[in-house]
Structures are given as structure tokens and as C-alpha cells.
Design a protein around this motif. Sequence first.
Motif, PDB file in Angstrom:
ATOM      1  N   ALA C 264       0.826  -1.205   0.000  1.00 43.19           N
ATOM      2  CA  ALA C 264       0.000   0.000   0.000  1.00 43.19           C
ATOM      3  C   ALA C 264       0.858   1.252   0.000  1.00 43.19           C
ATOM      4  CB  ALA C 264      -0.909  -0.001   1.221  1.00 43.19           C
ATOM      5  N   ALA C 265       0.215   2.364  -0.304  1.00 42.62           N
ATOM      6  CA  ALA C 265       0.890   3.662  -0.220  1.00 42.62           C
ATOM      7  C   ALA C 265       0.049   4.573   0.650  1.00 42.62           C
ATOM      8  CB  ALA C 265       1.042   4.263  -1.614  1.00 42.62           C
ATOM      9  N   SER C 266       0.713   5.446   1.363  1.00 40.39           N
ATOM     10  CA  SER C 266       0.021   6.399   2.211  1.00 40.39           C
ATOM     11  C   SER C 266       0.215   7.777   1.604  1.00 40.39           C
ATOM     12  CB  SER C 266       0.628   6.329   3.618  1.00 40.39           C
ATOM     13  OG  SER C 266      -0.178   7.042   4.515  1.00 40.39           O
ATOM     14  N   LEU C 267      -0.883   8.500   1.451  1.00 41.03           N
ATOM     15  CA  LEU C 267      -0.810   9.836   0.849  1.00 41.03           C
ATOM     16  C   LEU C 267      -1.108  10.886   1.900  1.00 41.03           C
ATOM     17  CD1 LEU C 267      -2.942   9.204  -2.370  1.00 41.03           C
ATOM     18  CD2 LEU C 267      -0.450   9.443  -2.263  1.00 41.03           C
ATOM     19  N   SER C 268      -0.231  11.877   2.043  1.00 41.44           N
ATOM     20  CA  SER C 268      -0.529  12.988   2.936  1.00 41.44           C
ATOM     21  C   SER C 268      -1.673  13.801   2.333  1.00 41.44           C
ATOM     22  CB  SER C 268       0.693  13.879   3.101  1.00 41.44           C
ATOM     23  OG  SER C 268       0.939  14.551   1.887  1.00 41.44           O
ATOM     24  N   ALA C 269      -2.239  14.696   3.139  1.00 40.70           N
ATOM     25  CA  ALA C 269      -3.294  15.571   2.635  1.00 40.70           C
ATOM     26  C   ALA C 269      -2.811  16.317   1.388  1.00 40.70           C
ATOM     27  CB  ALA C 269      -3.710  16.560   3.728  1.00 40.70           C
ATOM     28  N   GLN C 270      -1.547  16.761   1.415  1.00 37.66           N
ATOM     29  CA  GLN C 270      -1.001  17.502   0.280  1.00 37.66           C
ATOM     30  C   GLN C 270      -0.872  16.595  -0.951  1.00 37.66           C
ATOM     31  OE1 GLN C 270       0.246  17.730   3.374  1.00 37.66           O
ATOM     32  NE2 GLN C 270      -0.160  19.869   3.859  1.00 37.66           N
ATOM     33  N   ARG C 272      -2.440  13.864  -1.618  1.00 35.24           N
ATOM     34  CA  ARG C 272      -3.778  13.519  -2.075  1.00 35.24           C
ATOM     35  C   ARG C 272      -4.336  14.622  -2.983  1.00 35.24           C
ATOM     36  NH1 ARG C 272      -7.958  12.360   2.838  1.00 35.24           N
ATOM     37  NH2 ARG C 272      -9.778  11.627   1.641  1.00 35.24           N
ATOM     38  N   LEU C 275      -2.470  14.691  -6.362  1.00 39.54           N
ATOM     39  CA  LEU C 275      -2.897  13.628  -7.271  1.00 39.54           C
ATOM     40  C   LEU C 275      -4.243  13.957  -7.906  1.00 39.54           C
ATOM     41  CD1 LEU C 275      -2.026  10.076  -5.936  1.00 39.54           C
ATOM     42  CD2 LEU C 275      -0.922  11.439  -7.709  1.00 39.54           C
ATOM     43  N   LYS C 276      -5.136  14.512  -7.129  1.00 37.78           N
ATOM     44  CA  LYS C 276      -6.447  14.860  -7.689  1.00 37.78           C
ATOM     45  C   LYS C 276      -6.322  15.946  -8.756  1.00 37.78           C
ATOM     46  CE  LYS C 276      -9.237  13.069  -4.004  1.00 37.78           C
ATOM     47  NZ  LYS C 276     -10.230  13.222  -2.952  1.00 37.78           N
ATOM     48  N   GLY C 294      11.783  18.008   0.819  1.00 35.81           N
ATOM     49  CA  GLY C 294      11.923  16.581   1.121  1.00 35.81           C
ATOM     50  C   GLY C 294      10.639  15.811   0.835  1.00 35.81           C
ATOM     51  N   GLU C 295       9.513  16.424   1.176  1.00 39.44           N
ATOM     52  CA  GLU C 295       8.227  15.777   0.921  1.00 39.44           C
ATOM     53  C   GLU C 295       8.007  15.601  -0.584  1.00 39.44           C
ATOM     54  OE1 GLU C 295       6.352  17.856   4.926  1.00 39.44           O
ATOM     55  OE2 GLU C 295       5.466  18.342   2.984  1.00 39.44           O
ATOM     56  N   GLU C 298      10.202  12.752  -1.984  1.00 40.36           N
ATOM     57  CA  GLU C 298       9.646  11.426  -1.708  1.00 40.36           C
ATOM     58  C   GLU C 298       8.386  11.175  -2.556  1.00 40.36           C
ATOM     59  OE1 GLU C 298       9.218  10.488   2.461  1.00 40.36           O
ATOM     60  OE2 GLU C 298      11.175  11.345   2.951  1.00 40.36           O
ATOM     61  N   GLU C 302       7.730   8.174  -5.892  1.00 44.28           N
ATOM     62  CA  GLU C 302       6.627   7.232  -6.040  1.00 44.28           C
ATOM     63  C   GLU C 302       5.752   7.545  -7.257  1.00 44.28           C
ATOM     64  OE1 GLU C 302       5.472   4.554  -4.239  1.00 44.28           O
ATOM     65  OE2 GLU C 302       3.570   4.352  -5.277  1.00 44.28           O
ATOM     66  N   TRP C 303       5.461   8.806  -7.478  1.00 45.81           N
ATOM     67  CA  TRP C 303       4.412   9.153  -8.439  1.00 45.81           C
ATOM     68  C   TRP C 303       4.928   9.833  -9.695  1.00 45.81           C
ATOM     69  CZ3 TRP C 303      -0.029   6.816  -7.714  1.00 45.81           C
ATOM     70  CH2 TRP C 303      -0.314   6.365  -6.419  1.00 45.81           C
TER      71      TRP C 303
END
Lengths: 304, 304, 304, 304
Positions: C264-270, C272, C275-276, C294-295, C298, C302-303
Motif C-alpha cells: 500500500a501507499a500512504s498519501l498525505s493531505a497535500q 492527495r 494527485l487529484k 523533502g516531501e 519522496e 513514487e508518483w
Amino acid sequence: MALTPEQQAEIEAARAEPRPTLRAVAPGMEAQLHIAHPILDHGLIRVVDYMGDDGAICQAARVSYGRGTKAVSDDRGLIRYLMRHWHSTPFEMCEVKFHVKLPIFVARQWIRHRTANVNEYSARYSVLDREFYIPAPEQLAAQSRTNNQGRGQLLEGAEAQRVLDILREDATRAYDHYEDMLTPDPEAGKQGLARELARMNLPANVYTQWYWKVDLHNLFHFLRLRADHHAQYEIRIYAEKMAEIVKDWVPLAYEAFADYRLGAASLSAQARAVLKRRLAGETVTEETSGMSKGEWREFVEEWG
Amino acid sequence: MALTPEQQAEIEAARAEPRPTLRAVAPGMEAQLHIAHPILDHGLIRVVDYMGDDGAICQAARVSYGRGTKAVSDDRGLIRYLMRHWHSTPFEMCEVKFHVKLPIFVARQWIRHRTANVNEYSARYSVLDREFYIPAPEQLAAQSRTNNQGRGQLLEGAEAQRVLDILREDATRAYDHYEDMLTPDPEAGKQGLARELARMNLPANVYTQWYWKVDLHNLFHFLRLRADHHAQYEIRIYAEKMAEIVKDWVPLAYEAFADYRLGAASLSAQARAVLKRRLAGETVTEETSGMSKGEWREFVEEWG
Amino acid sequence: MALTPEQQAEIEAARAEPRPTLRAVAPGMEAQLHIAHPILDHGLIRVVDYMGDDGAICQAARVSYGRGTKAVSDDRGLIRYLMRHWHSTPFEMCEVKFHVKLPIFVARQWIRHRTANVNEYSARYSVLDREFYIPAPEQLAAQSRTNNQGRGQLLEGAEAQRVLDILREDATRAYDHYEDMLTPDPEAGKQGLARELARMNLPANVYTQWYWKVDLHNLFHFLRLRADHHAQYEIRIYAEKMAEIVKDWVPLAYEAFADYRLGAASLSAQARAVLKRRLAGETVTEETSGMSKGEWREFVEEWG
Amino acid sequence: MALTPEQQAEIEAARAEPRPTLRAVAPGMEAQLHIAHPILDHGLIRVVDYMGDDGAICQAARVSYGRGTKAVSDDRGLIRYLMRHWHSTPFEMCEVKFHVKLPIFVARQWIRHRTANVNEYSARYSVLDREFYIPAPEQLAAQSRTNNQGRGQLLEGAEAQRVLDILREDATRAYDHYEDMLTPDPEAGKQGLARELARMNLPANVYTQWYWKVDLHNLFHFLRLRADHHAQYEIRIYAEKMAEIVKDWVPLAYEAFADYRLGAASLSAQARAVLKRRLAGETVTEETSGMSKGEWREFVEEWG
């Protein structure tokens, strides 16, 4: 407790088919598995699964002490040594899972023991059954006058009858209303209250049920507190049944627990000194004991 | 909730006398200390004590990472890094103690969080107050038809009124009987039932209270589950107030929690793959998603 | 790892005699029981006992959800639902006990997982064996230049040889001295140092062993952190073997774990929100992402 | 232990600025805050933060017992009552955080107490300091001949000297090699071994450090086991210092702990019966005691 025919059939099915395993097997516990013991008027307790036996405790202890355990070669001596010296980790190597049906006010005491795994019936998801605990007449006691958390004499006659009537009628009415609030009736314009809300009308003597899984060390801790005569009768009766089950499961560990915990006494530094003075022939009084009034009273209850 | 004048005086006394300390002090939390926030109709939550602040989290992290943390020199960046990578132990270095007054059915959900310290009011020792939770009309909802654990539309008109009447009357009657059973009346030959028994007549919406102490990591875990919109309103309203308090206490940690937990989304391996295919321009359907029907439905709710 | 003939005989004896039980039996786990899997150069891991199977998870969940679970009637769907929604308690209903032999520096990481039961070989009571972990050449890596807690390129040639020589010689010498200090020699006036002191001379790559017992929920948590590619190789190799074993034991739960945690992957509010926006066709840059450097780095890993 | 001037300056800075708080303040603990107590040759222990005082224990107990506690109105009596009757939850309402520097073999015993929060210096991220525990001559004892986990007579003369030489030389060499393996030297074609690998060469007497946070109930449990004369000297010396600190912090709770735990004796059912027979004038022998040989020996050590 009356099991439904469906539940009875499930238990019989579970007991009908022994299967081969390479794990440690405790014969006394196999005889207990799945069987429902009735507790109180509608409650029950039964073993659903277990792991380990007396041998598993010794096996773990021997890993810890390695070659150093050669001296204590028999299991009974080793287990008593572990219990006597508060070496608790080998007892954590055994695990047991119970299915328990119990009144909510008992569940609220029970859950305070945090080192266990629990799955409780959820009254958000599902409707609770119409089952309430009503004490038997021989449990209907007055508040103790000397003990803030205890019971005194039995209620009698009209008072006893009146209390039983209240408990029965209030529970019945509460459940009737619970059902009524829940039930949609489109013709009457009723949607039916959410289950998570309707449940708040039910009294603390309604029965719930859960799966409760715990290791043997923490179970012994639970039993020490809850099979004790200070515990409320309605939880103690469960603890006493569990103690019997544990005795069948791990007889050596249970014997050590009975000798070093259940039947043991704890002496404060002052009590220890007083006993030594007495053994040396001295007469010790409250004044010369170094104890407070309450401490002395509890000491004299035990030691005269 | 109405505080008694005695309680109000205690709070004012506790807030009247700042005393010098050499410990870490969180100004936002000092402003919160002791103040009672009303929750529901008779409930409250207030901070009784706390330990640590944002700096304490960083201090602990820097012990762990030693010279290796030079690279992440500012506190905000370090705290976000810890939260992002599930380094939970530095957050355990902060601790908070709340005084909470809450209905028993809420307490029963709350206590399932085992990694906390609790002292609850004991109805074996003492008599509970005559206080019950009665939902406000805007919380009186029907059972959801699609969600087994949720609420649907509000009840209206006669049904709403009838439910409120039932809840009020049953609680009142149960408490009247509780009091009556407890009260000795020697002239009438009444001894008074033991408190530990009489309490079983009280419904699950009676209020209890406790001191609840928890570390920040476990509090965040509690908030993630209980400040979530899936949580029952009656516990969520406490969690939301606690979240506000935590924001005052450790603003940097709270911000990281909000970004990486509260506002975050979790993607299954399948969902992750589908999003990547979509970003690459592919149209993915339920059939080609590798998800079950329920998984796809939940995915589409979030991602369209 | 070479098992002694004595150990091999014990394992064969334990596997030779299946006995009947009325408990849940997991066939995949029976095939694993007692068998020692070699890990690293002298380590091992093996299952000593277990409780429960996929069915036990569902059984507990169905107690919680009562009649409410009718909708999710098949076990696989129910287990995936539980995992997806972080309903962890049913997974706690399974338990497993491992025997592990591992270097001390690995044991020190492992023991940080507190929700497990442990009995470790005690070097106060007993003498440790002459066994040390020496990395294989393909594990002999340089410090990473970009990751404070990671490895970079492999060491080669003279440097690799020199490191291996040092590790071997220092361990050998330390053990020789350990033995020498321990050994009494009355003729030479040597009493022999206490074991609890002599052990301090042994390096962190000496092997210890323990019994480690844990419930399935906490084991999954352990595997998520330790079977991850960020984990140090020397603990990850144990975690990976445990993951294989768990897959044999509870295949449905393991599949859900793989999909909802491991993969699985975890998406921070940012993240998320970004991506939208991307899915809506927008090009998002670091500057407009709301993320720190840094965020963002990372996120892009992934994306893209 | 010698603090660096930088550390000393930090401590002085932390102690220089008292700030106002509305929390409970324990004067004896304020006097302890931040001050580093040297332990062993390079170790230390110091209080970094705390929550609560004797009053906080009583405050929590009075919430539990409500109006029922009126009878026990003074704090000392209440605290002794709680300790005597194993009411542990009020003691969990106090919390303390220590900074500890300690040898790894001591840390390995310490960490077995699981109900605490820990952040340890990570040798994956950072390089350990060149500091080793070398026992003082008066601690250099032979293995006990009667106690598998204890020390006997002191080593003397040549044996003592030889042991000290070995410990010092092996530690020095191990650290030299650790540093050497870590250090890149591009000209010599050396990349430098990863820190997470190089650390395996260091012996168990190298010092590590951590923040360790625990509630008072669990701290008392730790102290009961580790301030006991059966505990290894190298951990006991830390526990004894912590006991002194706790005495300054919560003097009433510490007094109760000393009387009911540290100085207390536990009697098995058999021992209890034997004492009663003795008090009644009977002479009891091993044969008539119902005890095993080992049990009788331990009983006679205490009671003659």
C-alpha cells in the motif's frame, strides 16, 4: 443460561472431529474445549482455543536459563521456583481464548484488565438479546455497613420482593422500548431509531458477550484479583470457573499459583518485624507495632 | 453541563496560583489547564496535567539519531519527517491527563483503547449522580439503510417526540428506583440494597467520569479513529475537542498529524496501481481494476 | 546454521507424533511446525506453537458484528474489509510462538516491539556459544552517502578482506578471552570471573536465542516495519521468512495484509490533493504542491 | 562520567530559568530536574521531566472512590491503603522521564520492562562514543558456586589484573577497529563500512544512552525487581539512584512502597501455615512443613 439448539449443535460439531496436530496438547483442556459452563442466570463461559501446557512453561524457562537449569530438573520444581521468584515471562508462553456471556456491569469491571485481546458484540451493528441478570435471592444483599465496597446481610421479605420486581419490570420495560424505538413502521411514519442510539436505553444488567484472549501470566493476575473474596460476586463466579478450567489445563502451574498467590500472604515491613518479635517470645501491641490503626486491624485479622 | 459552584471554585483556585517549574512549559496548554469544556448535555472534558511540548519530541528524536540529525535542523521539518515515516517513539515522550465526564455507552467504546491509564468513578463505592444523556433533536437519527454502523435521516415529528419521551421517562424512573432501592428505611424494615447491585438498574446513558492519561502517540491513534466521520457522534464530539486542545499544546505535531493522518488517504496495492494507470492516461473500470465490488465502490467515492 | 544432532533429533521427535485436538488446525502451519529455517550464517527461525487460523479471525469478527455481518458472508471479503478499515482486534485472536537464534545487534532492534512475550537465553545463568555473525561478501556495504541509516555500494578487494578479517579475529579473540576469564583454575589461583561480568567482553555479533510469542495483528505491524526495504538487511531476512510462514498459516489474512499494508501507499493531505489535480489534468510543480523539498522528493519517487 | 562542558552548560541553562505553570509541582523533584548523577565509570542518570506528585495519586483515587473516600481523609493513609490493597491505577497517574547513559549489557536487561517509552541512541544513524564500562576492583567477582546467577568472592592479585587488562585491551582494540572500518579514505581506496554493520564489532560494555519514560506504578515494579539484592550490581546501582529520586518526588508513595514492597515478605500458603503453627508454640521441621527442600531452605533463611 439456555443454549439455543443451534448453539448446542455448533458445540457438538466442534467437539465431534478431533484433528491431528503437532502442537503441544493438554488433555485436561481438550476435555474442556467448546463446552459452555452456565454462569449466573443467562451467562456462560467456555474455552474456544488454547496454546501450550505445563511443558511449554518449562521449555521457555529452559531456553532462558540454558545449561544453568540442569540443577532444577523436574518440571514441578522448576514451575514452583519460577512462581516463587516472580519470573513471569515463562507463564506468558501459554495463551487461552474464552467465549464469555456476561452482564454489562460485569464487563465494565473485567475490561479494566488491559493486557488481553477482546472482540465484543457490538450494539452499533446488531440488536442485543432480551436477556437481563436478575440476582438470585441468596445474592440480594444490603450495603455493608463496614465495607464501602461490600455486601452485608441478605434482604428479606417485602424488601427483597420489591427489589426483584423493580429490576425485572424496569429491564422489561427498557427492552420493550428499545425494540419499539428500533422498529421502523412506514405506515405509521416511523423510520426506526439508529441502533447506536437506541442501546442507551438498556440497563447495565443486560447481557453482552465477547471473545477474550489472554496469556497465562495475565490470567493469573486477573484470577488473583477477581477470584478473591473482595471481588464482587457477579465477576467472582466467572473467575472461579476459570480457575477450575486452568487447573485442568496446566495443573502444575495452577498448584504453584494456588500456593504462592491465592493462598499466600503478604507482610509489610512492619508486619514482618512484628512476627519476628512474636516468634522470639515478645508480646507486641498496636502501640509498639509501628502500624496505624487500620494496618493493625488487618494484621490482627490474619495473625491474631 | 453545569459545574457546581464548588467545582467552579476549585478550577479557579487551580488556575489562580502559577508556580515556578524547571520543566518544559507549553504556553497554549497552560491556557487550557483545568478549564472545563462542556460536551453533550451534561458531559465535560478538561486537561488536568501534561508533560512535554513540541521541543520534547525533537529532543527525544535527537537522542535517537545523535549526530545524524544535523541534516534536519529545524523542529517542524524533523517532526514532519518522524510522522511521515511512522517513527512513533518520540511522540510517546509527551503525556496528557484529562478529566472526562461521559455517558457509560461512550465510556465503553473509549476504554477499548488499552494503552492509557484510567481511574473511573466507582459505583461500587459511591452513588452515581442523576444525570443522563438525552440526544439533542439534531442528533436523533434513524438507522442508516446502507451502513450497518451509521445513522440516516433525522427522526421527525411524533416519532422524535416519542423517542425523547421514552429516553427521559425510562432514565428518570430507573434513577428513582435506583435511589429507592439504595435507601435504608429502618422503620419500614428496609436495609437498602448494596450499591454494587443497585447500579445494574441504571441505563447506559447515565454519566460516569474518569481521569484518563495517555501519551501523544496513542492519543493521535485515538483521535484518528474517533475524530473520524465513521465514529459515533457521541464519542466524536469529545475527540474533536481533544484535537483542538492538542493543537494548542503541540502545534507542530498536530499539523503533521493533520497532514499525514487525519487528512491522509491510504491506497491498497490495487488502488495504487489503478491511480498510476489513470495518470498514464488509461481508463480503468471495475472489471480491470483487480478490486472487488466493495473495494471499487470505496475507491470511486474518493477518486471518482 | 548447523543444528546439532541432538536438536535435529528433538525436531524429528516433535514432528513424529501427531496427536488429536479439538482446536482449529491450520494445515499450512502444521507443515511448518518445529522445522528450523537457517537465517544468516548461524541463525534460525522456527515455529514452536500457534493458535487460530483464518477462520478464527472471522469467528471473532462475527461475534463483534453479530447479525450485522450477514451481508459480508464470505471469509475472504470479511477479512479484507477488516484490514481495509483498520479493525485490528479480530487479528489479535491468532497467536504464534517462534524460536529464533539471532545476533545480539539484531535482537536489540527486535525487542523494541513491546507487544510480544519473550524468553531469552540468559548469559547470567549460562555460557554463550562460540558463534558470531560475519556478513557474506554481498552484504558488506559502505555507508550510504544519501541515507543516514542505509548502505551504499559493496566494499571490494582489500577493504572487504580487511573488514572480514577484523570481524573474525576480534570476535575470536573476544570469545577466547571470555572463555579464559570464566574458567576456574585452582592450581593457578584462578577462581573464574562471574558469567554476568564476563559476557561484557563479547561483541554485538555474538548469537543469542529466544522464544518470541506475538499475536497476528502485532506480527503484521512488525512485518510492515521490518520486512520493508528500509529495514536493516540482518533483521529483514528474518522478517521475510516470517512473512512466508504467515502466508502458509493464514493465507487470506496474509493476502489482505500484502494488499493493504505491504504493497500500500500512504498519501498525505497535500499528496492527495496533488494527485487529484493531476488526474484533473493540471500540471503541479514543487512550488505549487504545498510540499516541502523533502516531501516533494519522496512524492516524486513514487508518483513521478 | 565526565560531562562535556557543552552538556554542563545545557544543564545549567535548563535550570536557570524557572517558568510559571499551573500544573502540580513537586518541590523535591524540581531540585532534581536535569542534574546528572554519575553512575558506574561513564554512566549517568538524570530526570528530564515529570508529571504529578503525591497529591495527584490521591486526586485520582478520590475520583474512583467518589464520596466513598471521605473515611480516609488524609493523603498518607489513603496512599498506604492503595498500596496495601494493590490498587495500582492511581499510581499510574504520575509519570517521569529519565535520561540514562548505560552499558549495552545493562540496557538489554532494562529494556525487558515493556511498559515504558524509550528513545535510544541509534548506532545505525550515528557513531557511538569511545566509552566502555570497566568494573571497579571491588566489583570484580568470581562466579558464585551456590547461585547460578550471582557473584562470589572478589578476584584478587594476578587474576584481577589480568581480567581488567583483557577488558580494557579488547574494548580499545574493538573500538579502534570500529573507527577504522568506518573511516573512508579515498586515496587508499577505502569507502568506509556502513555504520549499521561496523557497530557489530563493539562489545557489550560499550555505553549507549536513552530517554526512558514510565509511570510510577511501573517504575515501582522495576525498582522492586532491580533495586533488589538479587539484581546484578550494574543495573541495581541505577535503580538505587532512581529510588532516591522517587523518594524526593513522591515521599508518601515512596514510603508506602518501601513498607509494602521493598521491605515486605511474601508467604506461600505453606509458609503461612508453618508460621501460625510456630506462633501457637509448635516446633515445625522440614518434614512436617509441607515444603520442598528448596522452599524450606529459603523459608529458614528468612524465619530461622
